[in-house]
Design a protein around this motif. Structure first.
Motif, mmCIF file in Angstrom:
data_model
loop_
_atom_site.group_PDB
_atom_site.id
_atom_site.type_symbol
_atom_site.label_atom_id
_atom_site.label_comp_id
_atom_site.label_asym_id
_atom_site.label_seq_id
_atom_site.Cartn_x
_atom_site.Cartn_y
_atom_site.Cartn_z
ATOM 1 N N VAL A 254 5.488 -2.919 2.816
ATOM 2 C CA VAL A 254 4.677 -3.054 1.609
ATOM 3 C C VAL A 254 4.851 -1.888 0.638
ATOM 4 O O VAL A 254 4.670 -2.055 -0.560
ATOM 5 N N LEU A 257 7.814 -2.907 -1.504
ATOM 6 C CA LEU A 257 7.631 -4.085 -2.340
ATOM 7 C C LEU A 257 7.374 -3.754 -3.814
ATOM 8 O O LEU A 257 7.939 -4.414 -4.695
ATOM 9 N N LEU A 267 1.015 -4.395 -7.697
ATOM 10 C CA LEU A 267 1.375 -3.904 -6.374
ATOM 11 C C LEU A 267 1.523 -2.387 -6.304
ATOM 12 O O LEU A 267 1.837 -1.845 -5.243
ATOM 13 N N PHE A 392 -5.088 -6.622 0.014
ATOM 14 C CA PHE A 392 -3.710 -7.064 0.162
ATOM 15 C C PHE A 392 -3.568 -8.061 1.305
ATOM 16 O O PHE A 392 -2.728 -8.965 1.266
ATOM 17 N N SER A 395 -4.292 -11.343 -0.398
ATOM 18 C CA SER A 395 -3.421 -11.781 -1.489
ATOM 19 C C SER A 395 -2.624 -10.597 -2.023
ATOM 20 O O SER A 395 -3.121 -9.468 -2.060
ATOM 21 N N THR A 396 -1.402 -10.873 -2.467
ATOM 22 C CA THR A 396 -0.605 -9.817 -3.107
ATOM 23 C C THR A 396 -1.095 -9.534 -4.514
ATOM 24 O O THR A 396 -0.739 -8.500 -5.094
ATOM 25 N N TYR A 402 4.328 -13.845 -1.684
ATOM 26 C CA TYR A 402 3.707 -13.753 -0.368
ATOM 27 C C TYR A 402 4.430 -12.680 0.444
ATOM 28 O O TYR A 402 5.645 -12.511 0.343
ATOM 29 N N SER A 403 3.673 -11.957 1.253
ATOM 30 C CA SER A 403 4.238 -10.906 2.089
ATOM 31 C C SER A 403 3.926 -11.232 3.540
ATOM 32 O O SER A 403 2.758 -11.424 3.906
ATOM 33 N N GLU A 409 3.123 -7.478 6.216
ATOM 34 C CA GLU A 409 1.663 -7.608 6.194
ATOM 35 C C GLU A 409 0.975 -6.273 6.444
ATOM 36 O O GLU A 409 -0.252 -6.204 6.409
#
Length: 461
Positions: A254, A257, A267, A392, A395-396, A402-403, A409
């Motif tokens: 993450v 990302l 993000l 997170f 939801s992103t 989607y992660s 995650e």
């Protein structure tokens, strides 16, 4: 329909691709490496020792779900112990039943302790003595942060309650199988869920599912950017090519990302999330059963390692007859003393450490078995970003993004939980892009019409 981009071809990415394929949704999997599988890889050296990069322990339920149940051996035994003050205790019952630890744990149950940090959680769960001497030192070793700085959510990593553990341990004795105990939080554990190991190593575990989606996997194709407009995923850029997509599913860590996503600031807070780097040192010895059990936890802060694993106790075929392999887990930081230490010195440091605990092992030592360094291992649940972590998890913050997966995650998830969580998450993806429910009349015919023809696939490739 525009394809759904899946970033990464490990267990999460391959599971996502196959589940979307079953739903009749066009998918492209982009893998930066030369092969699929991610951390589920293994090899055997010239001396007959086998090494896995990733989890050794897989349940029969997961193997069956992946289509690999037929190539797996049953693991007959698995156990854990804790080495403390020159003595070994079985985990969890040897510790919990000890006169040294049991009374404080019982007394803690009657106190109204406010749980704010991981230190509070461990104290309330195990009592002050066991928390301070065992649980907190171990948590700090594999997280690299003080327990007072860690969220109590770290407790999610730990296994089932005592009564459930008693039942599962008893089931293992009765069935003669290594019944899974605390290896899945997404699905119920019972006497019918036990450890297995695939013939030929962990890499074989993903072969059946990989074969199902091989036609949509693009190797050596790192995703350079995920393009977002108006807080919605529109395309991905791969090796300079912009490909329009209906959604993007990332397995990237993450904190990476935010660097991949362009066109939104949603993000940016995730860039501060930390993962604990780890070093795994393998040493080869004569004999077998040199440790009290398969896994031994070492809360001694003077030792460089916090966990020892003698996998051949559970899976004897991973080492030649009369020999064994012990893996040493060292928590570290990229660039620190351990990270920059050469392999020979690391091996000697680990040998010296274990020989302080068991002096006779020096005579049994054969040779080093290799060192693996990974900059991204366990997610670190720091209190300072706990609120953002929880958001997170839901939801992103970007539509169509989607992660998934353990790193994606930011979760303390083992392989089976990664699988089931990914399956469930693909239902959300299908709803978002407008997939065809499998129970809809004529669903198979509709899905067949939605799939691209062979000529279209060739042109896309």
């Amino acid at each position: 329909m525009k394809p759904i981009a899946v970033i990464g071809a490990g267990i999460a990415g391959l599971t996502a691709a196959l589940e979307l394929k079953k739903r009749g949704l066009p998918t492209l999997v982009f893998e930066a490496g030369k092969s699929i599988g991610g951390m589920a890889s293994s090899f055997k050296d010239a001396d007959g020792f086998s090494y896995d990069f990733g989890a050794h322990f897989v349940s029969n339920r997961l193997a069956n779900a992946l289509g690999a149940g037929g190539i797996c051996r049953t693991v007959k035994h698995y156990g854990e112990a804790v080495h403390l003050r020159g003595k070994s205790y079985s985990y969890p019952f040897g510790l919990m039943l000890s006169p040294r630890f049991a009374p404080p744990a019982i007394a803690e149950r009657t106190r109204d302790r406010k749980v704010v940090s991981a230190a509070d959680w461990f104290t309330k769960k195990y009592g002050q003595t066991l928390a301070e001497e065992v649980a907190i030192p171990l948590a700090e070793a594999w997280s690299g942060a003080a327990a007072e700085e860690l969220s109590p959510a770290i407790g999610q990593k730990f296994g089932p309650r005592i009564l459930k553990s008693l039942y599962l341990n008893a089931a293992a004795l009765v069935t003669g199988r290594a019944v899974c105990n605390g290896y899945s939080h997404e699905m119920p554990e019972s006497a019918d869920v036990y450890h297995v190991y695939p013939e030929g190593g962990m890499a074989k575990l993903l072969e059946p599912i990989a074969n199902e989606v091989r036609d949509v996997v693009r190797l050596e194709s790192p995703v350079e950017k995920i393009l977002v407009e108006d807080e919605q995923v529109k395309a991905v850029r791969v090796k300079g090519e912009t490909i329009e997509v209906s959604a993007a599913i990332s397995t990237a860590p993450v904190h990476i990302l935010p660097k991949l996503v362009s066109g939104t600031t949603a993000l940016e807070p995730m860039a501060a999330f930390r993962y604990r780097p780890m070093i795994f040192v393998n040493l080869r010895f004569m004999g077998r059963g040199l440790l009290p059990d398969t896994v031994m936890w070492v809360p001694d802060r003077a030792q460089p390692f916090f966990r020892l694993t003698e996998t051949p106790i559970s899976m004897p075929w991973l080492a030649p007859d009369g020999k064994t392999l012990i893996t040493f887990d060292i928590g570290c930081e990229v660039g620190d003393t351990y990270w920059t230490m050469n392999d020979e010195t690391l091996a000697q440091t680990c040998l010296d450490g274990i020989c302080e605990m068991y002096p006779k092992l020096r005579r049994a030592f054969i040779s080093p078995g290799g060192v693996i360094r990974t900059p991204i291992s366990y997610p670190v649940y720091l209190m300072k970003y706990e609120e953002q972590r929880q958001r997170f998890a839901n939801s992103t913050g970007v539509d169509g993004l989607y992660s998934i997966g353990r790193n994606g995650e930011f979760a303390h998830s083992l392989m089976e939980d990664v699988y089931w969580r990914t399956i469930r998450r693909m239902g959300d993806v299908a709803d978002y892009v407008g997939g065809v429910p499998e129970d809809l009349p004529f669903a198979a015919e509709i899905q067949r019409m939605m799939k691209p023809s062979e000529d279209e696939r060739v042109r896309a490739a």
